[in-house]
Design an enzyme around this catalytic site. Structure first.
Site, mmCIF file in Angstrom:
data_model
loop_
_atom_site.group_PDB
_atom_site.id
_atom_site.type_symbol
_atom_site.label_atom_id
_atom_site.label_comp_id
_atom_site.label_asym_id
_atom_site.label_seq_id
_atom_site.Cartn_x
_atom_site.Cartn_y
_atom_site.Cartn_z
ATOM 1 C CE1 TYR A 144 -3.871 2.220 0.240
ATOM 2 C CE2 TYR A 144 -2.656 3.292 2.014
ATOM 3 C CZ TYR A 144 -3.710 3.280 1.113
ATOM 4 O OH TYR A 144 -4.582 4.335 1.066
ATOM 5 C CE1 TYR A 145 6.414 4.942 2.148
ATOM 6 C CE2 TYR A 145 7.534 3.168 0.988
ATOM 7 C CZ TYR A 145 7.541 4.430 1.517
ATOM 8 O OH TYR A 145 8.669 5.211 1.433
#
Length: 212
Positions: A125-126
């Protein structure tokens, strides 16, 4: 150059402030808290009080270059990652564009930001948020450089790196990342380029000149 460093109180941000000052630039250290200002002055920076999630017009005013070195950290919830790593970066890009000229914008990103599915599960997600911020910057009118280091270490730098559109996974000292970002300010061949970097055998300045 007058250079604004967003994320100046982070590990890499602090090195950027120190090295910018040593290289003869004016480092404007962007911090969120009043009590952080004295620390930035000790590093050779000029403190600027601002928040990536609010108005940044006063922070970018008069700058020749902007460096985004902020990060939400690996243990923060998804919404904070989105707020800082994507939306905060885009907010800073938008405000920089409003200057009506094309100052240099250096983005500290991460390897595999364009292909988050290839990254570790806990970072997907980062990486997705980083990738979206990078894409926004690439579509802007700014003279950008997007730097995507491998695993960051606190080792002493060697000033020797390996760069490319894609390189094998590896590590790189935060010190050499900071030096590379500063060198990119003055290397025209690094303008409008995105590259990954790890430790290597090529001097930073020569590595940037070799970018395709």
């Amino acid at each position: 150059m007058k250079v604004l460093v967003a994320g100046a109180n982070g590990h890499t941000g602090r090195l950027l402030v120190q090295n910018l000052d040593a290289a003869g630039h004016e480092a404007y250290a962007m911090v969120r808290k009043e009590e952080q200002k004295e620390d930035m002055e000790g590093l050779g920076g000029i403190p600027v009080l601002a928040d990536l999630e609010s108005d940044l017009g006063h922070a970018v005013k008069g700058m020749d270059a902007v460096i985004f070195a902020a990060g939400s950290g690996s243990s923060t919830p998804p919404e904070k990652t989105k707020d800082v790593d994507r939306d905060g970066a885009i907010n800073l890009i938008k405000e920089t564009e409003k200057l009506g000229r094309a100052p240099k914008f250096i983005m500290l990103s991460a390897m595999k930001a364009d292909n988050p599915e290839e990254g570790p599960d806990k970072l997907k997600y980062y990486l997705e948020m980083k990738g979206e911020a990078d894409e926004y910057l690439r579509n802007s009118e700014l003279d950008y450089t997007i730097v995507r280091p491998g695993a960051l270490t606190h080792e002493e730098g060697t000033s020797k790196i390996k760069v490319g559109k894609s390189v094998d996974r590896g590590s790189i000292s935060r010190s050499d990342v900071a030096k590379t970002m500063i060198a990119a300010l003055e290397e025209p061949n690094a303008y409008r380029k995105t590259f990954e970097m790890v430790e290597g055998d090529t001097q930073i300045e020569d590595a940037l000149k070799s970018l395709e």
